[in-house]
Design an enzyme around this catalytic site. Sequence first.
Site, PDB file in Angstrom:
ATOM      1  N   ASP A 163      41.460  43.494  32.940  1.00 13.80           N
ATOM      2  CA  ASP A 163      40.168  44.157  33.048  1.00 13.80           C
ATOM      3  C   ASP A 163      39.948  45.075  31.846  1.00 13.80           C
ATOM      4  O   ASP A 163      39.601  46.234  31.994  1.00 13.80           O
ATOM      5  CB  ASP A 163      40.107  44.968  34.349  1.00 13.80           C
ATOM      6  CG  ASP A 163      38.716  45.527  34.602  1.00 13.80           C
ATOM      7  OD1 ASP A 163      37.755  44.937  34.102  1.00 13.80           O
ATOM      8  OD2 ASP A 163      38.600  46.569  35.271  1.00 13.80           O
ATOM      9  N   CYS A 217      28.695  24.738  40.649  1.00 14.15           N
ATOM     10  CA  CYS A 217      27.627  25.535  41.270  1.00 14.15           C
ATOM     11  C   CYS A 217      26.495  24.600  41.706  1.00 14.15           C
ATOM     12  O   CYS A 217      25.802  24.878  42.686  1.00 14.15           O
ATOM     13  CB  CYS A 217      27.077  26.573  40.287  1.00 14.15           C
ATOM     14  SG  CYS A 217      28.107  28.046  40.131  1.00 14.15           S
ATOM     15  N   CYS A 220      22.980  25.285  43.696  1.00  8.96           N
ATOM     16  CA  CYS A 220      23.090  26.534  44.473  1.00  8.96           C
ATOM     17  C   CYS A 220      22.620  27.722  43.626  1.00  8.96           C
ATOM     18  O   CYS A 220      22.843  27.770  42.424  1.00  8.96           O
ATOM     19  CB  CYS A 220      24.544  26.733  44.895  1.00  8.96           C
ATOM     20  SG  CYS A 220      24.854  28.307  45.723  1.00  8.96           S
ATOM     21  N   CYS A 273      27.420  39.097  45.936  1.00  9.66           N
ATOM     22  CA  CYS A 273      27.280  37.788  45.284  1.00  9.66           C
ATOM     23  C   CYS A 273      28.512  36.921  45.521  1.00  9.66           C
ATOM     24  O   CYS A 273      28.448  35.692  45.431  1.00  9.66           O
ATOM     25  CB  CYS A 273      26.964  37.930  43.792  1.00  9.66           C
ATOM     26  SG  CYS A 273      28.049  39.044  42.888  1.00  9.66           S
TER      27      CYS A 273
HETATM   28  S1  SF4 Z   1      26.813  31.399  45.043  1.00 13.96           S
HETATM   29 FE1  SF4 Z   1      26.529  31.499  42.836  1.00 13.96          FE
HETATM   30  S2  SF4 Z   1      28.558  31.275  41.962  1.00 13.96           S
HETATM   31 FE2  SF4 Z   1      28.689  30.576  44.088  1.00 13.96          FE
HETATM   32  S3  SF4 Z   1      28.333  28.344  43.968  1.00 13.96           S
HETATM   33 FE3  SF4 Z   1      26.359  29.320  44.355  1.00 13.96          FE
HETATM   34  S4  SF4 Z   1      25.486  29.590  42.315  1.00 13.96           S
HETATM   35 FE4  SF4 Z   1      27.686  29.229  42.024  1.00 13.96          FE
HETATM   36  S1  SF4 Z   2      25.332  41.159  44.269  1.00 14.71           S
HETATM   37 FE1  SF4 Z   2      26.173  43.180  43.869  1.00 14.71          FE
HETATM   38  S2  SF4 Z   2      27.913  42.865  42.486  1.00 14.71           S
HETATM   39 FE2  SF4 Z   2      26.702  40.986  42.493  1.00 14.71          FE
HETATM   40  S3  SF4 Z   2      25.353  41.263  40.727  1.00 14.71           S
HETATM   41 FE3  SF4 Z   2      24.248  41.988  42.512  1.00 14.71          FE
HETATM   42  S4  SF4 Z   2      24.608  44.170  42.618  1.00 14.71           S
HETATM   43 FE4  SF4 Z   2      26.133  43.289  41.209  1.00 14.71          FE
END
Ligand code: SF4
Ligand code: SF4
Length: 381
Positions: A163, A217, A220, A273
């Site tokens: 990181d 992906c 999606c 996400c």
């Molecule tokens: S949620 Fe986002 S990262 Fe995951 S498969 Fe779908 S498009 Fe790809």
């Molecule tokens: S879902 Fe949360 S971690 Fe993901 S890009 Fe959006 S704000 Fe950032």
Amino acid sequence: MENTQKWSPTDLNAPHELLAQLRAWALELGFSQIGVADIDLSQAETSMLSWLAQGFHGEMTYMARHGTKRSRPAELVAGTVRIITARMNYLPKSTSNTNPTNLSSKNDWQAIEWQRLSNPQQATVSLYARGRDYHKVMRSRLQKLAEKLSAVVGPLGFRVFTDSAPVLEVELAAKSGLGWRGKHTLALSREVGSMFFLGEIYINLPLPTTEPVSTHCGSCSACIEICPTRAILGPHTLDARRCISYLTIEASGPIPRELRSLIGNRIYGCDDCQLICPWNKYAQRSNLPDFDVREPLNNPSLLTLWGWTEMSFLRNTEGSAIRRIGFERWQRNLAVALGNALRSVQPAEDHLVMRNALRQRHPTASALVREHIEWALESVA
Ligand code: SF4
Ligand code: SF4
């Protein structure tokens, strides 16, 4: 017994044996997978420079400071010809049921996290930060892995990173087959989703490289749609300045007012996400006790954490990545979450308790925290 035979780069069979040995050591050290990348990041360099030019990195000026050293590994560590990439699963052992065949179960870890996010009075800390500081865990193990390699091949030039700003971690992970770069910009794998840390060892040894994997992906776009602050502008483009992880961890000043209500009860980082990503039904739990959830962070309420003094903050976050943000940002984040709770919970008694707790802290808080307390109280009768 340790193999003390020195490896020679002119031996055409040995490199693959060496790689197999390296994999075995990595697993012993708690890594989940390793790969090897070459140092050509020219494709990623263009996107990186354009991302920086648009200011999407916000206050993270250290990202720009290293210039092309980030995309040219040999400029960062002279003599580098390969990069060993490593990933380590981090879902805490206690995380319920990651069995993909039992997704309807109420014990499904993603469902539990969504539930936590829907309870305005509960605090949500990003999953990766509920245990020991991963920087320490990863760094010491990467160092050990490099030393084991050095013991076999003889003097080895190496440097470990995890990181770390000068390293394009996701690009290197993708290049070496640890996963592909998901539309949310994180590394992602069909076998294990994305709940893992990344680390790298820059080396001056021409190990054989490992192959990238294809992307999955498809059509999606769940991560783009779910993002509470619309920080993912499009596939693979993140405006960090809008991302809750950046706002609650990296940003030192006031959180933009227009984004505060979107933060909900997230007080350190954000997992949305990743939670929504279909591949994370395959996410694996860590086999290291380091990532076990620490007691003070096991389902805490906002009010419990708000009640911490600076002393208790330091004591309760010892050895945790959370400590890095300091008490002021911690309180700022909690004030925002309490403000959101005040805007969304009903019982009058709960309102009174939260309002009083905020008011009590106001006179002694820093100017930054005071302003967030005032925001929290402002639209509440
Ligand atoms: S949620 Fe986002 S990262 Fe995951 S498969 Fe779908 S498009 Fe790809
Ligand atoms: S879902 Fe949360 S971690 Fe993901 S890009 Fe959006 S704000 Fe950032």
